[in-house]
Design an enzyme around this catalytic site. Structure first.
Site, short mmCIF file in Angstrom:
data_model
loop_
_atom_site.label_atom_id
_atom_site.label_comp_id
_atom_site.label_asym_id
_atom_site.label_seq_id
_atom_site.Cartn_x
_atom_site.Cartn_y
_atom_site.Cartn_z
N TYR A 194 0.81 -1.21 0.00
CA TYR A 194 0.00 0.00 0.00
C TYR A 194 0.85 1.27 0.00
CZ TYR A 194 -4.27 -2.60 1.27
OH TYR A 194 -5.36 -3.43 1.27
N SER A 224 -2.33 -5.47 -7.41
CA SER A 224 -2.35 -4.55 -6.28
C SER A 224 -2.86 -5.27 -5.04
CB SER A 224 -3.26 -3.36 -6.57
OG SER A 224 -4.62 -3.76 -6.56
N ASP A 225 -2.51 -4.73 -3.88
CA ASP A 225 -3.22 -5.13 -2.67
C ASP A 225 -4.65 -4.60 -2.79
OD1 ASP A 225 -3.85 -6.11 -0.17
OD2 ASP A 225 -2.07 -5.29 0.79
N TRP A 226 -5.52 -5.11 -1.94
CA TRP A 226 -6.95 -4.81 -2.08
C TRP A 226 -7.21 -3.31 -1.81
CZ3 TRP A 226 -5.93 -9.02 -3.94
CH2 TRP A 226 -6.86 -9.99 -4.30
N GLY A 228 -5.58 -1.07 -3.21
CA GLY A 228 -4.26 -0.46 -3.18
C GLY A 228 -3.81 0.10 -4.50
#
Length: 829
Positions: A194, A224-226, A228
């Site tokens: 993030y 991506s991260d969630w 993010g």
């Protein structure tokens, strides 16, 4: 079997809209499908210590493995490979093609909220453990997603914080585990972090993503991260293939607009779409179940028990207090963890376990003829324990209207406890942006008296018992740390109850957007969440007195306490290293009356302060042990398993001794990694600061002898023939056991400031009593190297290097040396 598709054919024939759709998720867990071309959706799933499936709420039960630091404490490649295979099989049962793990961020601070998820404070140990578990998982056909690349080493303002780190520390410490994985395991996917690194979010930082693809020649799907992903143009041009989750926030129509303005090239879209299709084609080969199911098999339970027992670290055993003889007549079990085991940390690690074995049940099983005395002594929870076994006939009703209006019932879901997380919940007709729910159930207390109730919420919630309002957590709210940092503090109410009488519980809940609270730097997944807990109101002084009484009359006492998911979780960092309030006083009081026959079992994912450690004869670090927590601890305490765990991180006596103490949270939007390469034991050794227990420490019930001179051959290092260090190790004690030999390299004559020594190899050897074996550990070029910031390359410096083989970072038992005759530079893996 999923029909196959040809990537080139698909790319040549799908529409531009289809290409763009591929670049973001379709929902919380899936990629987009293109049915016309046989391109299936790919299911991803958390988490680091088990496979939850697609539901935070009312999910299918799963195997819960020990946490990351526990697995790291095994120092066992083979066991980690087996753990990976189990995780892969669990993914297949949940219909998931892609595991969102492992986590290999660094424990630069003992306060990091997700520290328990990662393997170690040392990049070499972390990378090797990650490699092993990835290879195990991917042997089942499931793709691993190594995360979080890079610098998500703390939770405070994780989406906004700018991590300021030198190029050298970045390469030698924080990127190094990912580099080892890239070289040795080649997992199919990588998840970005993030945070920013040196001024720019990683997800849109071409310099960071180019390291992966250009320096390391590793080409995974980069997701991506969630939530993010923060931009359309920069993230696509930097190399982010997949925005998760769906529906998209920054792609779709925004890509179309950017392409019309020629801010994104057509070739870039095609390149990213090709990578997604390559990922889908590979992942779709996994033989996943059509439905989400469980697979609670005896062999999995046995493996989980072995993982737990082998992770346990015997920190102290004065006078051979342990193992406790099974002939013991009377034993006292003290601590709230005895009957409520801490099986995992919180956040992405959360799941509904198949089962959880408590230490109490395991001791009853191990000692059928003993008298067992139990007292909680002190509560270790931060939030009151969720109501489950005393709850019956409980359901949640969902509506689009609040309780005071006429409303239409949209869905009803059965529940087994009074905690729910609705971030990924949906039902036909439900307005995900704004909805309400009512939980109703019957609560039958087992003890008469005054009961405490605690209600925490992300959204709004009010508790009624027999239609009497007991807690209002709707009209006035105070921000807390629950639910990934988005929830309120726990609001507490009380009610006098009678044992055996059934009471009607009702929670009126409003979804996330009904709350007036806003926060910076946390992830807003939506939906909302609530946690209702309850327990009999107790007098803390009386609880300690009861514990002291049973300890005084028992032949042996086990105090099992520590942290849990309330204290260690994604979404927030710990404010200090302390145990929960009252725990230190409890332990000290028990030691006052029974120090000579008391063992302290601590459960935590990262270090805690132990002001009583000098008084305790026996201390065991048991981590978060998964489904088999109780069995694993009991196996070690009673000698069925000889402990072989070694600390994967240093254990400071005080948080102020840690090098990150002044730089462990976001200040003005930035965080300075001021310790540079001196993380963990590298710092403590450089400044000569003592720790409570050193990196790599762990005792055994047997003894070992290692030859004091290590044979290093060849004596001159070359890339064609790197040296190997060989020693003889013998089990000189009374029982079979394992010793982990740790190879450290020192460069005492280097012109560049370097740590006193660094871990660059290890091996775990199992020996019968009296058995002797020759053990070799290979040394690679990184053992002699550091990142040269002027040349922007790795540098292997000429000179003489010391080989130090230890049973911990402070117990060096064998020595040797070799030399590098010519300085060399390189990039890559």
């Amino acid at each position: 079997m999923t029909p196959k598709f040809d990537i080139d054919y698909v790319l040549a024939n799908i529409t531009e809209d289809d290409k763009i759709a591929l670049l973001s998720g379709s929902d919380f867990w899936h990629t987009h499908a293109i049915p016309k071309f046989n391109v299936p959706p790919i299911r991803t799933t958390d988490g680091p210590n088990g496979i939850r499936g697609t539901k935070f709420f009312a999910g299918v039960p799963a195997a819960c493995l020990p946490c990351g630091t526990a697995l790291g404490a095994t120092w066992d490649r083979d066991l980690l490979h087996q753990a990976g295979v189990l995780l892969g099989k669990e993914c297949l049962a949940k219909g998931a093609h892609c595991w969102l793990g492992p986590t290999i961020n660094m424990q630069r601070s003992p306060l990091g909220g997700r520290g328990f998820e990662s393997f170690a404070e040392d990049p070499h140990l972390s990378g090797i453990m990650a490699k092993s578990i990835i290879l195990g998982c991917e042997s089942t056909g499931v793709i691993s997603t190594v995360k979080h690349y890079v610098g998500n080493d703390q939770e405070h303002e994780r989406r906004a914080v700018d991590v300021l780190v030198t190029p050298r520390a970045l390469r030698e410490i924080y990127l190094r585990p990912f580099q080892i994985v890239a070289r040795d395991a080649h997992p199919g996917a990588l998840m970005t972090s993030y945070n920013k690194i040196n001024g720019k979010h990683v997800v849109e930082n071409p310099a960071m993503l180019d390291i992966v693809r250009k320096d390391w020649h590793w080409d995974p799907l980069i997701m991506s991260d969630w939530l993010g992903t923060y931009t359309t143009i920069d993230s696509l041009n930097a190399g982010l293939d997949l925005e998760m989750p769906g529906p998209t926030r920054y792609r779709g129509k925004y890509i179309e607009s950017a392409m019309q303005a020629r801010l994104i090239k057509q070739s870039t879209i095609s390149k990213r779409a090709r990578k997604v299709l390559e990922f889908v084609e590979r992942a779709s080969r996994a033989p996943v179940s059509a439905d989400e199911t469980g697979r609670d098999f005896p062999e999995d339970r046995a493996l989980n028990r072995t993982l737990c027992a082998n992770s346990i670290v015997l920190l102290k055993n004065d006078g051979n207090l342990l193992p406790i003889p099974k002939t013991v007549k009377k034993i006292a079990l003290i601590g709230s963890h005895v009957k409520t085991p801490a099986i995992s940390g919180g956040g992405s690690a959360s799941l509904e376990p198949y089962y959880a074995v408590s230490l109490y049940d395991a001791v009853v099983e191990a000692l059928p003829d003993a008298e067992i005395l139990y007292e909680a002594g002190a509560y270790a929870h931060r939030m009151l324990p969720v109501i489950d076994r005393m709850l019956s006939n409980a359901v949640i009703h969902f509506y689009n209207e609040p309780p005071e209006k006429e409303r239409t019932l949209l869905a009803t879901e059965p529940v087994v406890n009074t905690a729910f997380q609705l971030m990924d919940y949906n039902a036909p007709g439900l307005n995900r942006a704004l909805f309400w729910a009512t939980l109703i159930g019957e609560f039958t207390p087992d003890v008469s008296g005054l009961w405490d109730f605690g209600l925490t919420v992300f959204g709004t919630a009010t508790l009624f018992i027999d239609d009497e309002m007991v807690i209002d957590n709707a009209t006035r709210q105070t921000r807390g740390t629950a639910f990934f940092g988005k929830g309120t503090v726990q609001e507490v109410g009380q009610k006098q109850l009678t044992a055996g009488q059934t009471y009607k519980i009702r929670i009126e809940f409003g979804s996330a957007n009904t709350s007036p609270m806003k926060a910076i730097g946390v992830v807003h997944f939506g939906g909302g969440a609530a946690h209702l807990g309850a327990c009999l109101h107790m007098d803390p002084e009386q609880m300690v007195a009861n514990a002291v009484r049973v300890a005084a009359e028992a032949d042996y006492t086990i105090v099992c306490t520590g942290l849990n998911r309330d204290w260690e979780s994604e979404g927030f960092d710990r404010p200090d290293m302390d145990l929960p309030p009252g725990i230190d006083a409890l332990i000290s009081s028990v030691l006052d009356v029974a120090a000579d026959r008391t063992v302290i079992v601590n459960q935590s994912g990262t270090p805690v302060t132990m002001p009583w450690a000098h008084r305790a004869r026996g201390i065991v670090q048991a981590w978060y042990g998964g489904n088999e927590t109780g069995h694993g601890i009991a196996d070690v305490l009673f000698g069925d398993v000889n402990p072989s765990g070694k600390l994967p991180l240093s254990w400071p006596a005080d948080v102020r001794h840690n090098p990150t103490y002044l730089n462990n949270m976001s200040v003005g939007g930035r965080m300075l990694y001021g310790e540079d390469v001196y993380i963990g034991y590298r710092f403590y050794e450089k400044v000569g600061r003592e720790v409570l227990f050193p990196f790599g420490h762990g005792l055994s019930y047997t003894t070992f002898h290692v030859s004091p001179e290590a044979t290093v051959s060849p004596i001159v290092f070359s890339s064609d023939s790197p040296p190997t260090a060989t020693v003889l190790v013998k089990n000189t004690g009374p029982m079979a056991g394992a010793q982990t030999l740790q190879l450290y390299i020192a460069a005492p004559n280097s012109a560049t400031p370097r740590p006193v020594k660094e871990l660059h190899g290890f091996t775990k050897v199992f020996l019968q009593s009296g058995e002797e074996r020759s053990v070799s550990i290979h040394i690679d070029r990184y053992a002699t190297s550091f990142w040269d910031e002027i040349e922007d390359m790795w540098k292997s410096e000429e000179g003489v290097y010391q080989v130090l083989i230890g049973t911990s970072s402070q117990e060096i038992v064998s020595r040797g040396e070799f030399r590098v005759e010519q300085t060399r530079y390189w990039r890559g893996v």
